[in-house]
Design a protein around this motif. Structure first.
Motif, PDB file in Angstrom:
ATOM      1  N   VAL A  91      -5.130 -13.430  44.346  1.00 22.13           N
ATOM      2  CA  VAL A  91      -6.088 -12.320  44.300  1.00 22.13           C
ATOM      3  C   VAL A  91      -5.359 -10.975  44.223  1.00 22.13           C
ATOM      4  CG1 VAL A  91      -7.846 -11.067  45.621  1.00 22.13           C
ATOM      5  CG2 VAL A  91      -7.939 -13.570  45.482  1.00 22.13           C
ATOM      6  N   ALA A  92      -4.355 -10.781  45.077  1.00 24.22           N
ATOM      7  CA  ALA A  92      -3.592  -9.521  45.051  1.00 24.22           C
ATOM      8  C   ALA A  92      -2.887  -9.339  43.710  1.00 24.22           C
ATOM      9  CB  ALA A  92      -2.586  -9.503  46.193  1.00 24.22           C
ATOM     10  N   ALA A  93      -2.350 -10.442  43.173  1.00 25.98           N
ATOM     11  CA  ALA A  93      -1.638 -10.368  41.892  1.00 25.98           C
ATOM     12  C   ALA A  93      -2.581 -10.050  40.739  1.00 25.98           C
ATOM     13  CB  ALA A  93      -0.905 -11.681  41.628  1.00 25.98           C
ATOM     14  N   VAL A  94      -3.851 -10.468  40.846  1.00 26.18           N
ATOM     15  CA  VAL A  94      -4.833 -10.096  39.824  1.00 26.18           C
ATOM     16  C   VAL A  94      -4.948  -8.579  39.742  1.00 26.18           C
ATOM     17  CG1 VAL A  94      -7.306 -10.075  39.286  1.00 26.18           C
ATOM     18  CG2 VAL A  94      -6.197 -12.222  39.871  1.00 26.18           C
ATOM     19  N   GLY A  95      -4.888  -7.902  40.894  1.00 24.19           N
ATOM     20  CA  GLY A  95      -4.955  -6.441  40.907  1.00 24.19           C
ATOM     21  C   GLY A  95      -3.878  -5.809  40.041  1.00 24.19           C
ATOM     22  N   PHE A  96      -2.660  -6.366  40.095  1.00 25.24           N
ATOM     23  CA  PHE A  96      -1.563  -5.850  39.265  1.00 25.24           C
ATOM     24  C   PHE A  96      -1.676  -6.351  37.829  1.00 25.24           C
ATOM     25  CE2 PHE A  96       0.615  -5.248  43.391  1.00 25.24           C
ATOM     26  CZ  PHE A  96       1.050  -3.944  43.206  1.00 25.24           C
ATOM     27  N   GLY A  97      -1.850  -7.675  37.680  1.00 24.27           N
ATOM     28  CA  GLY A  97      -1.827  -8.286  36.351  1.00 24.27           C
ATOM     29  C   GLY A  97      -2.938  -7.796  35.453  1.00 24.27           C
ATOM     30  N   SER A  98      -4.155  -7.700  35.996  1.00 21.85           N
ATOM     31  CA  SER A  98      -5.275  -7.255  35.179  1.00 21.85           C
ATOM     32  C   SER A  98      -5.159  -5.764  34.845  1.00 21.85           C
ATOM     33  CB  SER A  98      -6.588  -7.537  35.912  1.00 21.85           C
ATOM     34  OG  SER A  98      -7.692  -7.264  35.087  1.00 21.85           O
ATOM     35  N   SER A  99      -4.662  -4.970  35.783  1.00 24.39           N
ATOM     36  CA  SER A  99      -4.441  -3.547  35.501  1.00 24.39           C
ATOM     37  C   SER A  99      -3.402  -3.375  34.390  1.00 24.39           C
ATOM     38  CB  SER A  99      -3.971  -2.817  36.761  1.00 24.39           C
ATOM     39  OG  SER A  99      -4.963  -2.827  37.749  1.00 24.39           O
ATOM     40  N   TYR A 100      -2.330  -4.137  34.490  1.00 21.97           N
ATOM     41  CA  TYR A 100      -1.267  -4.094  33.468  1.00 21.97           C
ATOM     42  C   TYR A 100      -1.822  -4.477  32.100  1.00 21.97           C
ATOM     43  CZ  TYR A 100       2.990  -5.542  31.008  1.00 21.97           C
ATOM     44  OH  TYR A 100       3.999  -5.704  30.084  1.00 21.97           O
ATOM     45  N   TYR A 101      -2.657  -5.496  32.067  1.00 22.08           N
ATOM     46  CA  TYR A 101      -3.246  -5.948  30.799  1.00 22.08           C
ATOM     47  C   TYR A 101      -4.153  -4.874  30.207  1.00 22.08           C
ATOM     48  CZ  TYR A 101      -6.790  -8.127  27.853  1.00 22.08           C
ATOM     49  OH  TYR A 101      -7.669  -8.394  26.842  1.00 22.08           O
ATOM     50  N   HIS A 102      -5.007  -4.271  31.027  1.00 20.31           N
ATOM     51  CA  HIS A 102      -5.996  -3.336  30.499  1.00 20.31           C
ATOM     52  C   HIS A 102      -5.390  -1.997  30.088  1.00 20.31           C
ATOM     53  CE1 HIS A 102      -9.767  -5.494  30.792  1.00 20.31           C
ATOM     54  NE2 HIS A 102      -9.348  -6.023  31.932  1.00 20.31           N
ATOM     55  N   LEU A 103      -4.176  -1.716  30.513  1.00 21.26           N
ATOM     56  CA  LEU A 103      -3.503  -0.506  30.020  1.00 21.26           C
ATOM     57  C   LEU A 103      -3.258  -0.603  28.519  1.00 21.26           C
ATOM     58  CD1 LEU A 103      -0.913   0.119  32.877  1.00 21.26           C
ATOM     59  CD2 LEU A 103      -2.806   1.638  32.225  1.00 21.26           C
ATOM     60  N   GLU A 104      -2.972  -1.804  28.042  1.00 19.33           N
ATOM     61  CA  GLU A 104      -2.738  -2.034  26.609  1.00 19.33           C
ATOM     62  C   GLU A 104      -3.097  -3.490  26.299  1.00 19.33           C
ATOM     63  OE1 GLU A 104       0.899  -1.988  23.355  1.00 19.33           O
ATOM     64  OE2 GLU A 104       1.176  -1.008  25.304  1.00 19.33           O
ATOM     65  N   PRO A 105      -4.369  -3.779  26.090  1.00 18.36           N
ATOM     66  CA  PRO A 105      -4.817  -5.172  25.943  1.00 18.36           C
ATOM     67  C   PRO A 105      -4.198  -5.884  24.737  1.00 18.36           C
ATOM     68  CG  PRO A 105      -6.675  -3.715  26.376  1.00 18.36           C
ATOM     69  CD  PRO A 105      -5.500  -2.837  26.082  1.00 18.36           C
ATOM     70  N   ASN A 106      -3.512  -6.996  25.010  1.00 12.45           N
ATOM     71  CA  ASN A 106      -2.977  -7.870  23.961  1.00 12.45           C
ATOM     72  C   ASN A 106      -2.659  -9.234  24.593  1.00 12.45           C
ATOM     73  OD1 ASN A 106      -0.201  -7.782  25.052  1.00 12.45           O
ATOM     74  ND2 ASN A 106      -0.187  -5.675  24.281  1.00 12.45           N
ATOM     75  N   ASP A 107      -2.323 -10.201  23.765  1.00 18.59           N
ATOM     76  CA  ASP A 107      -2.091 -11.563  24.254  1.00 18.59           C
ATOM     77  C   ASP A 107      -0.942 -11.628  25.258  1.00 18.59           C
ATOM     78  OD1 ASP A 107      -4.164 -12.473  22.776  1.00 18.59           O
ATOM     79  OD2 ASP A 107      -2.974 -13.663  21.360  1.00 18.59           O
ATOM     80  N   ALA A 108       0.155 -10.907  24.954  1.00 22.30           N
ATOM     81  CA  ALA A 108       1.332 -10.970  25.823  1.00 22.30           C
ATOM     82  C   ALA A 108       1.006 -10.485  27.234  1.00 22.30           C
ATOM     83  CB  ALA A 108       2.469 -10.137  25.217  1.00 22.30           C
ATOM     84  N   ARG A 109       0.229  -9.426  27.330  1.00 20.50           N
ATOM     85  CA  ARG A 109      -0.138  -8.890  28.649  1.00 20.50           C
ATOM     86  C   ARG A 109      -1.240  -9.718  29.310  1.00 20.50           C
ATOM     87  NH1 ARG A 109       0.577  -2.709  29.708  1.00 20.50           N
ATOM     88  NH2 ARG A 109       2.460  -2.255  28.518  1.00 20.50           N
ATOM     89  N   LEU A 110      -2.048 -10.377  28.502  1.00 17.19           N
ATOM     90  CA  LEU A 110      -3.144 -11.178  29.044  1.00 17.19           C
ATOM     91  C   LEU A 110      -2.630 -12.332  29.908  1.00 17.19           C
ATOM     92  CD1 LEU A 110      -6.188 -11.608  29.159  1.00 17.19           C
ATOM     93  CD2 LEU A 110      -6.041 -12.879  27.007  1.00 17.19           C
ATOM     94  N   VAL A 111      -1.406 -12.776  29.617  1.00 20.28           N
ATOM     95  CA  VAL A 111      -0.787 -13.819  30.440  1.00 20.28           C
ATOM     96  C   VAL A 111      -0.766 -13.402  31.901  1.00 20.28           C
ATOM     97  CG1 VAL A 111       1.383 -15.031  30.951  1.00 20.28           C
ATOM     98  CG2 VAL A 111       0.634 -14.734  28.585  1.00 20.28           C
ATOM     99  N   TRP A 112      -0.414 -12.144  32.154  1.00 22.21           N
ATOM    100  CA  TRP A 112      -0.255 -11.656  33.535  1.00 22.21           C
ATOM    101  C   TRP A 112      -1.596 -11.351  34.201  1.00 22.21           C
ATOM    102  CZ3 TRP A 112       4.225 -13.105  34.831  1.00 22.21           C
ATOM    103  CH2 TRP A 112       5.241 -13.140  33.877  1.00 22.21           C
ATOM    104  N   ASP A 113      -2.654 -11.368  33.412  1.00 21.08           N
ATOM    105  CA  ASP A 113      -4.009 -11.291  33.952  1.00 21.08           C
ATOM    106  C   ASP A 113      -4.496 -12.687  34.340  1.00 21.08           C
ATOM    107  OD1 ASP A 113      -6.628 -10.728  34.584  1.00 21.08           O
ATOM    108  OD2 ASP A 113      -7.226 -10.111  32.577  1.00 21.08           O
ATOM    109  N   ARG A 114      -4.259 -13.649  33.456  1.00 22.46           N
ATOM    110  CA  ARG A 114      -4.801 -14.997  33.661  1.00 22.46           C
ATOM    111  C   ARG A 114      -3.988 -15.843  34.633  1.00 22.46           C
ATOM    112  NH1 ARG A 114      -6.671 -16.274  27.391  1.00 22.46           N
ATOM    113  NH2 ARG A 114      -8.749 -15.293  27.594  1.00 22.46           N
ATOM    114  N   LEU A 115      -2.678 -15.659  34.669  1.00 18.71           N
ATOM    115  CA  LEU A 115      -1.854 -16.479  35.554  1.00 18.71           C
ATOM    116  C   LEU A 115      -2.246 -16.325  37.024  1.00 18.71           C
ATOM    117  CD1 LEU A 115       0.460 -18.485  35.791  1.00 18.71           C
ATOM    118  CD2 LEU A 115       2.053 -16.544  35.864  1.00 18.71           C
ATOM    119  N   PRO A 116      -2.419 -15.103  37.548  1.00 23.24           N
ATOM    120  CA  PRO A 116      -2.859 -14.985  38.947  1.00 23.24           C
ATOM    121  C   PRO A 116      -4.230 -15.604  39.195  1.00 23.24           C
ATOM    122  CG  PRO A 116      -2.037 -12.881  38.136  1.00 23.24           C
ATOM    123  CD  PRO A 116      -2.145 -13.779  36.955  1.00 23.24           C
ATOM    124  N   MET A 117      -5.117 -15.544  38.183  1.00 20.27           N
ATOM    125  CA  MET A 117      -6.440 -16.140  38.354  1.00 20.27           C
ATOM    126  C   MET A 117      -6.345 -17.653  38.512  1.00 20.27           C
ATOM    127  SD  MET A 117      -9.204 -14.009  36.065  1.00 20.27           S
ATOM    128  CE  MET A 117      -8.360 -14.061  34.499  1.00 20.27           C
TER     129      MET A 117
END
Length: 289
Positions: A91-117
Motif C-alpha cells: 500500500v505504501a509503495a503504491v503511493g510512490f509507484g503510482s505517483s511516479y507513473y502519473h508524472l509521465e504515464p507510459n508502460d515502463a513507469r506503469l510497472v512501478w504502479d502495478r507491482l506494489p498493487m
C-alpha cells in the motif's frame, strides 16, 4: 488433507494453462495512458492524479507502524504479522509507484504502479488463507503468492500480455468477498471486508468512467483521481477492522449470521400477523347482542 491440497493446486494450474491456450492475449492499450485530467499545479504535471496517491503512502506507513507497535492489531497467528506487513508495504509503495507513473504515464513507469498493487492483492489472499482455512498453509503461501504477482508483471512487460496480471488483480476481487461471506472468521468486525470490497468496486467504476466524471464535474475532478481516493479507503477500512476486532469464541460465517437474522425476521413477521388476526377476530359487544 495433503492429497486434497495437491489436487487443488494441480486443478488450478491446469485451468490456468488451458485458459492461456484458449483465450487470446491482451496487449496493453496505449490509450490507457491518456487520462482525462492533464492539468498542472505547482509545476506538477497531471497534478491531481499524482497528489491523490498520497493517502496510500500515509495509511501504508501507519499500518506498518501499528503492526509492530505493542501488537496494537492483536495479531495472534504467526503468519499474520508477515502477511499484513507485506500488505502495508504494498500500500505504501503504491503511493510512490503510482505517483511516479502519473508524472509521465507510459508502460515502463506503469510497472512501478502495478507491482506494489500485486503485493497488496496477493498478501491479502494469503491472510485470508491463514485466518479462515489453515494457518500453516497460509503462512507458506505468502512468498509463492507474492512471486506469482511479480511474475504476472514480468510476463506483461516481456510478452505484452495482460492475462496473468488480470487474474492476479481480479480473482481477489471475487474470492475475498465470497470468502468473507462464506467462511467463518476468527475475529469480529468481519463486515469491514465487504466495505473494503465495495470501495474497491466503486474505484474500478470510477476508473472506467474517468472522462465522463471529469465532464460531469465541469472539469473539477476526474474519475481516475476519485478512483485513487476510493481505492485508498480499502486499507483505511481494513486498518479500522484490525484496530477494533477481537477473537471470536464461536466462529460463524456472515452468511450464517444473515440467514439466522432472516429467519428471525420472517418468524417475527408471522407472529405479528397472527397477533393481528387474533385481535381482529375478537367479537365486539354489539355483535354479542
Amino acid at each position: 488433507m495433503a492429497n486434497r491440497t495437491v489436487m487443488v493446486w494441480i486443478v488450478a494450474i491446469v485451468c490456468f494453462v488451458v485458459l492461456m491456450f484458449v483465450t487470446p492475449s491482451i496487449p496493453q492499450d496505449q490509450e490507457y495512458h491518456n487520462f482525462a485530467d492533464h492539468r498542472e499545479f505547482f509545476g506538477i504535471p497531471n497534478a491531481l492524479n499524482v497528489i491523490s496517491n498520497v493517502p496510500f503512502f500515509i495509511i501504508g506507513v501507519i499500518g506498518i507502524i501499528l503492526c509492530y507497535y505493542k501488537n496494537f492489531f492483536k495479531l495472534s497467528l504467526k503468519g499474520e504479522l508477515c502477511g499484513w506487513t507485506f500488505f502495508y508495504i504494498g500500500v505504501a509503495a503504491v503511493g510512490f509507484g503510482s505517483s511516479y507513473y502519473h508524472l509521465e504515464p507510459n508502460d515502463a513507469r506503469l510497472v512501478w504502479d502495478r507491482l506494489p498493487m500485486t503485493i497488496a492483492f496477493t498478501s491479502i489472499i494469503a491472510i485470508f488463507i491463514i485466518e479462515r482455512i489453515d494457518e500453516r498453509k497460509g503462512t507458506y503461501s505468502i512468498i509463492p503468492l507474492l512471486l506469482v504477482g511479480a511474475v504476472s508483471i514480468l510476463y506483461w512487460r516481456f510478452f505484452d500480455d495482460l492475462r496473468p496480471y488480470a487474474l492476479v488483480q481480479f480473482l481477489p476481487c471475487i474470492a475475498i468477498p465470497v470468502m468473507a461471506i462464506m467462511l467463518p472468521p476468527m475475529y469480529t468486525h468481519s463486515s469491514y471486508w465487504l466495505w473494503a470490497a465495495g470501495f474497491y468496486l466503486l474505484a474500478k467504476v470510477e476508473e472506467a468512467t474517468d472522462d465522463t466524471i471529469y465532464k460531469w464535474t465541469n472539469h473539477i475532478v476526474s474519475g481516475h483521481t476519485l478512483k485513487h481516493l476510493c481505492a485508498a479507503m480499502v486499507p483505511v477500512f481494513l486498518t479500522f477492522m484490525l484496530a477494533k476486532r477481537d477473537i471470536i469464541t464461536e466462529r460463524i460465517s456472515l452468511f450464517q449470521v444473515w440467514k439466522i437474522s432472516w429467519i428471525k425476521y420472517k418468524r417475527y413477521d408471522v407472529e405479528a400477523e397472527k397477533q393481528t388476526i387474533t385481535y381482529l377476530s375478537v367479537p365486539t359487544e354489539e355483535s354479542c347482542e
